[in-house]
Design an enzyme around this catalytic site. Sequence first.
Site, PDB file in Angstrom:
ATOM      1  N   TYR A  51       0.824  -1.217   0.000  1.00  0.00           N
ATOM      2  CA  TYR A  51       0.000   0.000   0.000  1.00  0.00           C
ATOM      3  C   TYR A  51       0.862   1.272   0.000  1.00  0.00           C
ATOM      4  CZ  TYR A  51      -4.666  -2.128   0.501  1.00  0.00           C
ATOM      5  OH  TYR A  51      -5.855  -2.795   0.288  1.00  0.00           O
ATOM      6  N   PHE A  59      -4.679   7.620   6.821  1.00  0.00           N
ATOM      7  CA  PHE A  59      -5.136   6.286   7.224  1.00  0.00           C
ATOM      8  C   PHE A  59      -4.084   5.199   6.993  1.00  0.00           C
ATOM      9  CE2 PHE A  59      -6.751   7.123   2.872  1.00  0.00           C
ATOM     10  CZ  PHE A  59      -6.184   6.066   2.174  1.00  0.00           C
ATOM     11  N   THR A  93     -15.626   2.023  -1.486  1.00  0.00           N
ATOM     12  CA  THR A  93     -14.684   1.837  -0.370  1.00  0.00           C
ATOM     13  C   THR A  93     -15.383   1.875   0.983  1.00  0.00           C
ATOM     14  OG1 THR A  93     -13.085   3.028  -1.744  1.00  0.00           O
ATOM     15  CG2 THR A  93     -12.490   2.688   0.566  1.00  0.00           C
ATOM     16  N   GLU A 128       0.562  -5.443  -9.013  1.00  0.00           N
ATOM     17  CA  GLU A 128       0.062  -6.125  -7.821  1.00  0.00           C
ATOM     18  C   GLU A 128       0.059  -7.640  -7.994  1.00  0.00           C
ATOM     19  OE1 GLU A 128      -2.804  -2.460  -6.277  1.00  0.00           O
ATOM     20  OE2 GLU A 128      -3.716  -4.353  -6.859  1.00  0.00           O
TER      21      GLU A 128
END
Length: 140
Positions: A51, A59, A93, A128
């Site tokens: 991430y 966050f 989200t 990813e």
Amino acid sequence: MATERTLSIIKPDATARNITGKIIDKLETAGLRIVAQKRIKLSEERAGEFYAVHKDRPFYNDLVSFMASGPVVVQVLEGENAIAKNREVMGATNPKEAAPGTIRAEFAESIDANSVHGSDAPETAKEEIAFFFSDDEIVG
Ligand code: RTP
Ligand code: MG
């Protein structure tokens, strides 16, 4: 429309509640095919690397600890328009904003514990997938 591959992660809140099968059912019903899958535990370091794009966001630390807090199931999904289709099945989200019938509307607990991750574009999907799987682990 092109056949695409995308990376999916079933997050620790979902493995903790033993609902990976319910989530996989939604993905498969939407026409996505699982061409690679493994259950792993991310270290904080690995989660942080995954991430890294969010490292300056407020966050980030919570996100990284959460992703390393329990097992996850990482998958490569294949299908027509797989990247957008997976995002559609996942829902917004924030589960409060997720459309009815989506994974996050039905299963997510909060914006943090939101049950699934999905790649957001062809370039990130490629990166990813390579982050978790070697070519010989993907069987189309
Ligand atoms: P993901 O990357 O996990 O598939 O989720 P996403 O694209 O829908 O959302 P993204 O903006 O990439 O954010 C990654 C994850 O960080 C958490 N988040 N928390 N508290 C907040 O405002 C906030 N915003 C994002 C979520 O868990 C989100 O999935
Ligand atoms: Mg994202």
